[in-house]
Design a protein around this motif. Structure first.
Motif, PDB file in Angstrom:
ATOM      1  N   SER A 228     -90.384 -78.578  50.499  1.00  0.00           N
ATOM      2  CA  SER A 228     -91.584 -78.079  49.830  1.00  0.00           C
ATOM      3  C   SER A 228     -92.829 -78.553  50.569  1.00  0.00           C
ATOM      4  CB  SER A 228     -91.631 -78.555  48.381  1.00  0.00           C
ATOM      5  OG  SER A 228     -91.783 -79.972  48.335  1.00  0.00           O
ATOM      6  N   THR A 229     -93.855 -77.713  50.557  1.00  0.00           N
ATOM      7  CA  THR A 229     -95.147 -78.081  51.123  1.00  0.00           C
ATOM      8  C   THR A 229     -96.030 -78.634  50.011  1.00  0.00           C
ATOM      9  OG1 THR A 229     -96.206 -75.934  50.718  1.00  0.00           O
ATOM     10  CG2 THR A 229     -94.881 -76.149  52.728  1.00  0.00           C
ATOM     11  N   ASN A 230     -97.295 -78.907  50.345  1.00  0.00           N
ATOM     12  CA  ASN A 230     -98.218 -79.411  49.330  1.00  0.00           C
ATOM     13  C   ASN A 230     -98.713 -78.313  48.389  1.00  0.00           C
ATOM     14  OD1 ASN A 230     -99.712 -78.492  51.760  1.00  0.00           O
ATOM     15  ND2 ASN A 230    -101.523 -78.985  50.543  1.00  0.00           N
ATOM     16  N   GLN A 231     -98.390 -77.051  48.693  1.00  0.00           N
ATOM     17  CA  GLN A 231     -98.770 -75.951  47.809  1.00  0.00           C
ATOM     18  C   GLN A 231     -97.579 -75.545  46.949  1.00  0.00           C
ATOM     19  OE1 GLN A 231    -101.685 -75.022  47.310  1.00  0.00           O
ATOM     20  NE2 GLN A 231    -102.945 -74.924  49.155  1.00  0.00           N
ATOM     21  N   SER A 232     -97.843 -75.354  45.681  1.00  0.00           N
ATOM     22  CA  SER A 232     -96.778 -75.068  44.717  1.00  0.00           C
ATOM     23  C   SER A 232     -95.978 -73.830  45.096  1.00  0.00           C
ATOM     24  CB  SER A 232     -97.399 -74.873  43.331  1.00  0.00           C
ATOM     25  OG  SER A 232     -96.418 -74.540  42.382  1.00  0.00           O
ATOM     26  N   ASP A 233     -94.652 -73.966  45.039  1.00  0.00           N
ATOM     27  CA  ASP A 233     -93.713 -72.857  45.265  1.00  0.00           C
ATOM     28  C   ASP A 233     -93.734 -72.309  46.685  1.00  0.00           C
ATOM     29  OD1 ASP A 233     -92.754 -72.854  42.603  1.00  0.00           O
ATOM     30  OD2 ASP A 233     -94.466 -71.656  41.949  1.00  0.00           O
ATOM     31  N   ILE A 234     -94.258 -73.082  47.643  1.00  0.00           N
ATOM     32  CA  ILE A 234     -94.229 -72.679  49.051  1.00  0.00           C
ATOM     33  C   ILE A 234     -93.394 -73.688  49.837  1.00  0.00           C
ATOM     34  CG2 ILE A 234     -95.555 -72.187  51.136  1.00  0.00           C
ATOM     35  CD1 ILE A 234     -97.873 -71.323  49.451  1.00  0.00           C
ATOM     36  N   PHE A 235     -92.434 -73.174  50.587  1.00  0.00           N
ATOM     37  CA  PHE A 235     -91.495 -73.990  51.351  1.00  0.00           C
ATOM     38  C   PHE A 235     -91.548 -73.575  52.822  1.00  0.00           C
ATOM     39  CE2 PHE A 235     -90.137 -73.386  47.033  1.00  0.00           C
ATOM     40  CZ  PHE A 235     -89.686 -74.637  46.616  1.00  0.00           C
ATOM     41  N   ALA A 236     -91.015 -74.440  53.688  1.00  0.00           N
ATOM     42  CA  ALA A 236     -90.953 -74.100  55.111  1.00  0.00           C
ATOM     43  C   ALA A 236     -89.651 -74.616  55.691  1.00  0.00           C
ATOM     44  CB  ALA A 236     -92.142 -74.689  55.865  1.00  0.00           C
ATOM     45  N   LEU A 237     -89.127 -73.885  56.684  1.00  0.00           N
ATOM     46  CA  LEU A 237     -87.938 -74.342  57.406  1.00  0.00           C
ATOM     47  C   LEU A 237     -87.934 -73.739  58.797  1.00  0.00           C
ATOM     48  CD1 LEU A 237     -84.586 -72.618  56.323  1.00  0.00           C
ATOM     49  CD2 LEU A 237     -86.827 -71.529  56.131  1.00  0.00           C
ATOM     50  N   GLY A 238     -87.078 -74.294  59.644  1.00  0.00           N
ATOM     51  CA  GLY A 238     -86.933 -73.778  61.001  1.00  0.00           C
ATOM     52  C   GLY A 238     -87.859 -74.455  61.998  1.00  0.00           C
TER      53      GLY A 238
END
Length: 393
Positions: free
Chosen positions: A271-281
């Protein structure tokens, strides 16, 4: 309920979609990407020539096939111009110039990394190729097929540069690799292993010009290129390939107020610092680790799929060796963590060497296996190395 939206159709984006579909066949999924959404493994590009794989044989499926396979809507040739994190909305621009707004329940950033390009003088600099996608590979292969003397200059003696050098050398090309570093694979190998690795590749016919960089590329009347180096040396090439590294694509995240450093910053749950936003790769810096390799992406995708399906899950990073695709010098590397002091213990064989990175407490923290004999110890050694991110209890 709004769909889960994945931005990016690379290995990470498709891996996340595939793992999520194993858990949840019905939840609406939407993938948005700027390219044609062909599904392929980018690591195959650096050894496809020797394997006699034509560019059109590399893709595993087009957008239509992947839509059916993953029960997922795909908007290809579509650009995300902005993320409104508070409103859970995306501003889109389509190939026909039209704009639209797309809502999401959860957003996955799988936006990858861009090839770094040096500022190089000369009227041939625009013809320097990078290969960071299948479309770029198609252009590069077309260039190679037109080369009369098959002389290729590669900028960068890192993992991708060395893999391409070995692949092209195996297909009758004359390859010269240029790098500012004093050794190939400088970020992965201790100097004594790098020296042996370089010698093996040199014996296969690959030439290395190290401790210097390219200053100018001029296009000649006959279609060849004159490559001028900072050390005064001049090379003639039929094609020039830049493989000096990747830079995570951060702009879309930064514009949305998502924290970044070397990559998009995430916790162990991606998870990032923004709600419901994720990152991968390749774009994601997970718990301070930026690992643009296949095995970390697979670990990320499995964990994220569970989280997206309602079961909060932290990614587990076991020790994950990297196999370098250089048959002239078979190599497996498990880099030691950058913040750990290690000493190297080396055992030499007739066909290579095994080097172990030992920390101050006597724990194995990484290793390098060069050659077939050393490679046989990969599994046993991997089990001895502590996890990079331990499994949750």
């Amino acid at each position: 309920m709004q769909p889960i939206v994945i931005i990016g159709s690379g290995m990470a984006g498709y891996a996340a979609a595939r793992e999520f579909r194993k858990l949840n066949p019905e939840q609406e999924l939407l993938m948005i990407c700027a390219d044609d959404a062909a599904n392929y493994a980018k690591p195959t590009l650096s050894n496809a020539y020797a394997l006699k794989k034509a560019p059109e044989q590399i893709a595993l499926g087009d957008a239509e096939k992947m839509t059916a396979q993953l029960n997922m809507k795909i908007l290809n040739h579509t650009w995300v111009k902005g993320i409104q994190a508070d409103a859970h909305e995306l501003q889109l621009e389509h190939a026909d110039g039209a704009s639209s707004v797309q809502s999401y329940s959860k957003l996955v950033l799988a936006v990858g990394a861009n090839a770094i390009r040096l500022a190089i003088a000369g009227n041939g600099s625009d013809d320097i190729r990078t290969v960071n996608s299948l479309n770029e590979y198609k252009i590069f292969r077309a260039n190679l097929d037109q080369c009369q003397d098959k002389r290729v200059v590669i900028l960068g003696a890192g993992l991708i540069g060395c893999e391409f050098a070995n692949d092209l050398q195996n297909t009758g090309h004359q390859v010269t690799v240029v790098d500012l570093a004093p050794q190939p694979l400088g970020r992965l190998l201790p100097s004594h292993v790098a020296s042996a690795f370089q010698q093996n590749l040199t014996e296969s016919g690959i030439q290395f010009v190290l401790n210097t960089t390219v200053e100018k590329v001029l296009k000649n009347d006959d279609g060849t290129y004159s490559v001028s180096l900072a050390n005064g040396q001049a090379l003639t090439a039929d094609a020039v390939l830049s493989a000096i590294g990747l830079q995570p694509n951060l702009s879309i995240a930064q514009d949305a107020g998502i924290q970044t450093s070397r990559g998009i910053l995430t916790g162990a749950d991606l998870s990032t610092n923004q709600s419901d936003i994720f990152a991968l790769g390749d774009c994601a810096e997970v718990n301070g680790l930026l690992l643009p390799f296949v095995m970390p992406i697979m670990q990320q995708a499995r964990a994220l799929a569970k989280t997206l399906n309602g079961e909060a899950t932290a990614v587990h990073y076991p020790a994950m060796p990297v196999a370098v695709k250089t048959p002239a010098a078979p190599l497996t590397v498990l880099p030691a963590p950058a913040d750990v002091n290690v000493t190297w213990e080396t055992e030499e064989f007739d066909d290579g060497m095994l080097s172990k990175a030992i920390d101050t407490e006597g724990t194995l923290r990484g290793f390098v296996l060069l050659g077939p004999t050393a490679a046989k110890q990969r599994l046993a050694l991997t089990k001895l190395v502590p996890d990079l991110i331990p499994a949750a209890n």
